[in-house]
Scaffold this motif. Sequence first.
Motif, PDB file in Angstrom:
ATOM      1  N   PHE A 134      39.666  24.871  39.659  1.00  0.00           N
ATOM      2  CA  PHE A 134      38.457  24.240  39.124  1.00  0.00           C
ATOM      3  C   PHE A 134      37.220  25.078  39.444  1.00  0.00           C
ATOM      4  N   THR A 135      37.159  25.581  40.653  1.00  0.00           N
ATOM      5  CA  THR A 135      35.978  26.346  41.086  1.00  0.00           C
ATOM      6  C   THR A 135      35.865  27.669  40.329  1.00  0.00           C
ATOM      7  N   TYR A 136      36.972  28.351  40.144  1.00  0.00           N
ATOM      8  CA  TYR A 136      36.921  29.608  39.371  1.00  0.00           C
ATOM      9  C   TYR A 136      36.542  29.344  37.918  1.00  0.00           C
ATOM     10  N   ALA A 137      37.049  28.250  37.359  1.00  0.00           N
ATOM     11  CA  ALA A 137      36.679  27.917  35.973  1.00  0.00           C
ATOM     12  C   ALA A 137      35.180  27.649  35.877  1.00  0.00           C
ATOM     13  N   ALA A 138      34.652  26.955  36.876  1.00  0.00           N
ATOM     14  CA  ALA A 138      33.217  26.676  36.885  1.00  0.00           C
ATOM     15  C   ALA A 138      32.411  27.965  37.032  1.00  0.00           C
ATOM     16  N   ALA A 139      32.927  28.881  37.821  1.00  0.00           N
ATOM     17  CA  ALA A 139      32.232  30.165  38.010  1.00  0.00           C
ATOM     18  C   ALA A 139      32.181  30.932  36.690  1.00  0.00           C
ATOM     19  N   VAL A 140      33.282  30.927  35.977  1.00  0.00           N
ATOM     20  CA  VAL A 140      33.314  31.601  34.670  1.00  0.00           C
ATOM     21  C   VAL A 140      32.338  30.939  33.708  1.00  0.00           C
ATOM     22  N   ALA A 141      32.346  29.611  33.709  1.00  0.00           N
ATOM     23  CA  ALA A 141      31.526  28.860  32.756  1.00  0.00           C
ATOM     24  C   ALA A 141      30.040  28.913  33.092  1.00  0.00           C
ATOM     25  N   SER A 142      29.711  29.296  34.311  1.00  0.00           N
ATOM     26  CA  SER A 142      28.305  29.268  34.740  1.00  0.00           C
ATOM     27  C   SER A 142      27.439  30.247  33.943  1.00  0.00           C
ATOM     28  N   GLY A 143      28.055  31.317  33.477  1.00  0.00           N
ATOM     29  CA  GLY A 143      27.298  32.332  32.765  1.00  0.00           C
ATOM     30  C   GLY A 143      26.436  33.200  33.663  1.00  0.00           C
ATOM     31  N   ARG A 144      26.535  33.014  34.959  1.00  0.00           N
ATOM     32  CA  ARG A 144      25.689  33.780  35.886  1.00  0.00           C
ATOM     33  C   ARG A 144      26.369  35.048  36.400  1.00  0.00           C
ATOM     34  N   LEU A 145      27.662  35.154  36.209  1.00  0.00           N
ATOM     35  CA  LEU A 145      28.371  36.352  36.673  1.00  0.00           C
ATOM     36  C   LEU A 145      28.285  37.447  35.614  1.00  0.00           C
ATOM     37  N   ASN A 146      28.273  38.695  36.079  1.00  0.00           N
ATOM     38  CA  ASN A 146      28.307  39.789  35.103  1.00  0.00           C
ATOM     39  C   ASN A 146      29.711  39.891  34.507  1.00  0.00           C
ATOM     40  N   ALA A 147      29.857  40.793  33.568  1.00  0.00           N
ATOM     41  CA  ALA A 147      31.132  40.861  32.823  1.00  0.00           C
ATOM     42  C   ALA A 147      32.304  41.163  33.746  1.00  0.00           C
ATOM     43  N   LYS A 148      32.091  42.068  34.690  1.00  0.00           N
ATOM     44  CA  LYS A 148      33.185  42.449  35.586  1.00  0.00           C
ATOM     45  C   LYS A 148      33.593  41.274  36.471  1.00  0.00           C
ATOM     46  N   SER A 149      32.608  40.608  37.050  1.00  0.00           N
ATOM     47  CA  SER A 149      32.923  39.476  37.934  1.00  0.00           C
ATOM     48  C   SER A 149      33.491  38.302  37.152  1.00  0.00           C
ATOM     49  N   THR A 150      33.050  38.144  35.924  1.00  0.00           N
ATOM     50  CA  THR A 150      33.606  37.083  35.087  1.00  0.00           C
ATOM     51  C   THR A 150      35.091  37.334  34.838  1.00  0.00           C
ATOM     52  N   ALA A 151      35.425  38.583  34.551  1.00  0.00           N
ATOM     53  CA  ALA A 151      36.839  38.922  34.330  1.00  0.00           C
ATOM     54  C   ALA A 151      37.655  38.688  35.597  1.00  0.00           C
ATOM     55  N   VAL A 152      37.071  39.043  36.726  1.00  0.00           N
ATOM     56  CA  VAL A 152      37.760  38.819  38.002  1.00  0.00           C
ATOM     57  C   VAL A 152      37.983  37.333  38.228  1.00  0.00           C
ATOM     58  N   ALA A 153      36.942  36.537  38.012  1.00  0.00           N
ATOM     59  CA  ALA A 153      37.066  35.091  38.233  1.00  0.00           C
ATOM     60  C   ALA A 153      38.103  34.484  37.296  1.00  0.00           C
ATOM     61  N   ARG A 154      38.144  34.973  36.081  1.00  0.00           N
ATOM     62  CA  ARG A 154      39.128  34.453  35.120  1.00  0.00           C
ATOM     63  C   ARG A 154      40.549  34.814  35.575  1.00  0.00           C
ATOM     64  N   LEU A 155      40.724  36.050  36.009  1.00  0.00           N
ATOM     65  CA  LEU A 155      42.043  36.481  36.512  1.00  0.00           C
ATOM     66  C   LEU A 155      42.465  35.660  37.728  1.00  0.00           C
ATOM     67  N   PHE A 156      41.545  35.529  38.675  1.00  0.00           N
ATOM     68  CA  PHE A 156      41.905  34.833  39.917  1.00  0.00           C
ATOM     69  C   PHE A 156      42.145  33.344  39.654  1.00  0.00           C
ATOM     70  N   GLY A 157      41.368  32.764  38.745  1.00  0.00           N
ATOM     71  CA  GLY A 157      41.617  31.369  38.393  1.00  0.00           C
ATOM     72  C   GLY A 157      43.010  31.178  37.815  1.00  0.00           C
ATOM     73  N   GLY A 158      43.431  32.130  37.010  1.00  0.00           N
ATOM     74  CA  GLY A 158      44.790  32.066  36.457  1.00  0.00           C
ATOM     75  C   GLY A 158      45.849  32.180  37.540  1.00  0.00           C
ATOM     76  N   GLN A 159      45.598  33.035  38.524  1.00  0.00           N
ATOM     77  CA  GLN A 159      46.570  33.183  39.615  1.00  0.00           C
ATOM     78  C   GLN A 159      46.611  31.928  40.485  1.00  0.00           C
ATOM     79  N   GLU A 160      45.443  31.310  40.699  1.00  0.00           N
ATOM     80  CA  GLU A 160      45.432  30.049  41.457  1.00  0.00           C
ATOM     81  C   GLU A 160      46.231  28.982  40.694  1.00  0.00           C
ATOM     82  N   GLN A 161      46.136  29.010  39.374  1.00  0.00           N
ATOM     83  CA  GLN A 161      46.914  28.053  38.571  1.00  0.00           C
ATOM     84  C   GLN A 161      48.410  28.305  38.753  1.00  0.00           C
ATOM     85  N   GLU A 162      48.784  29.582  38.819  1.00  0.00           N
ATOM     86  CA  GLU A 162      50.198  29.899  39.078  1.00  0.00           C
ATOM     87  C   GLU A 162      50.644  29.329  40.421  1.00  0.00           C
ATOM     88  N   HIS A 163      49.781  29.474  41.426  1.00  0.00           N
ATOM     89  CA  HIS A 163      50.117  28.896  42.738  1.00  0.00           C
ATOM     90  C   HIS A 163      50.282  27.384  42.624  1.00  0.00           C
TER      91      HIS A 163
END
Lengths: 192, 206
Positions: free
Chosen positions: B76-105
């Motif tokens: 939930f937190t990574y999704a919110a970080a992505v949706a915030s629009g405050r991260l740059n493109a690189k950090s947004t991609a990282v947050a999206r990747l990590f959110g997906g991995q947390e979902q796998e967990h």
Amino acid sequence: MDVDRFLNSAGSRRAFFRTAGVGLAGGSAVLLAACGGDDGGAATGPASGSTPDVEILNSALDLENTAVAAYAAGARHLKGSVRATGVQFLSQEREHAAALGQAIKQLGGTPTKTKAAYDFPEFKGQEDVLNFALDLEGTAVAAYIDALPKVSDPELRGTASAILTNEAEHISVLLGALGRPQVPSAFVIGGL
Amino acid sequence: MADRVSIADGEADTAVIAEYEVSRRALVRRGIAAGSLSLAAASIPALLRVRNAFAQAGDDRAIIENAVGLEQTAVFTYAAAVASGRLNAKSTAVARLFGGQEQEHADALTAALKTLGGTPPPKPTAPGDVPGMAAATGSARRILTFLIALEESAVAAYYDAHQKLKDAKLLSAGSAIMANEGQHLVVLRQALDLNPVPTAFATGKA
């Protein structure tokens, strides 16, 4: 156990811990079984004194001593911030070795000694060192994951988890230095 | 056949270590900076609750149930970080990747929990379900700092769990997940120009 063979063969790595009384956990297969819920409760749990923790810790100590020697050998080929990273990792591997040695002594065992010499492939430059370190760290992660469920002492299991996570962190830094994806998988199982 | 380099016993104690000692003070300073982040994390009630839940859980089912809750919070937190629009493109991609991995967990642990007869806890559905998160969304730096706090709490929780879990397979799974959370920390710390690996023992505790 011959460290060179250990480093060059996944099978040897498994055998390494088998000789220390650690049964084969099966790496990713076990992970999937645990997470997929299709096992039916075949897990045995941590050994209750039947597996000698000292032997497992000494196997881990041998790995850490090898890592210390490898980073020391490779550091001279590293440059700039990567060199600083290499010497920091060297220091952290030494901390692991010291902690394991102390734990072995507390259990009444004798820590395995650092070898007189370590025989590594020739490093022709920074990339060789980083790739070798990457293999070594991956091997360490896999070995700790194999060994950890067999450690009977809860506190030592905690320590082992903290060390293997540190090795996984090293992997991410090394991957980044090689220009590769730093977190390629949601489940870090190491291996060669 | 490649030439080989033999490293004599004790060589690790010489030039390389000396170089490390010269720069150690700077590294310690950076470590202290990271420690301050950890201290900030410890003040976040939600994250403390998660850790304490792990520490107090009495059996494997309770531990895994808490782990599922932690992973759901991370998703939930990574999704919110992505949706915030405050991260740059690189950090947004990282947050999206990590959110997906947390979902796998979360998915894997939920499956394991069900085999143990447990029920997954409710997922967070609003920022208010993760106390501290709303206040952490004002800037990219604050978001990344909060994510670091979250990941450190996760590492600490799994560290505690390793001392309590009985099932060997769950221990192996927990190790693989804990190591992944540690790798997330590396990337997040680098995004804030912090020492990516500030300590030799990743316990998640300052």
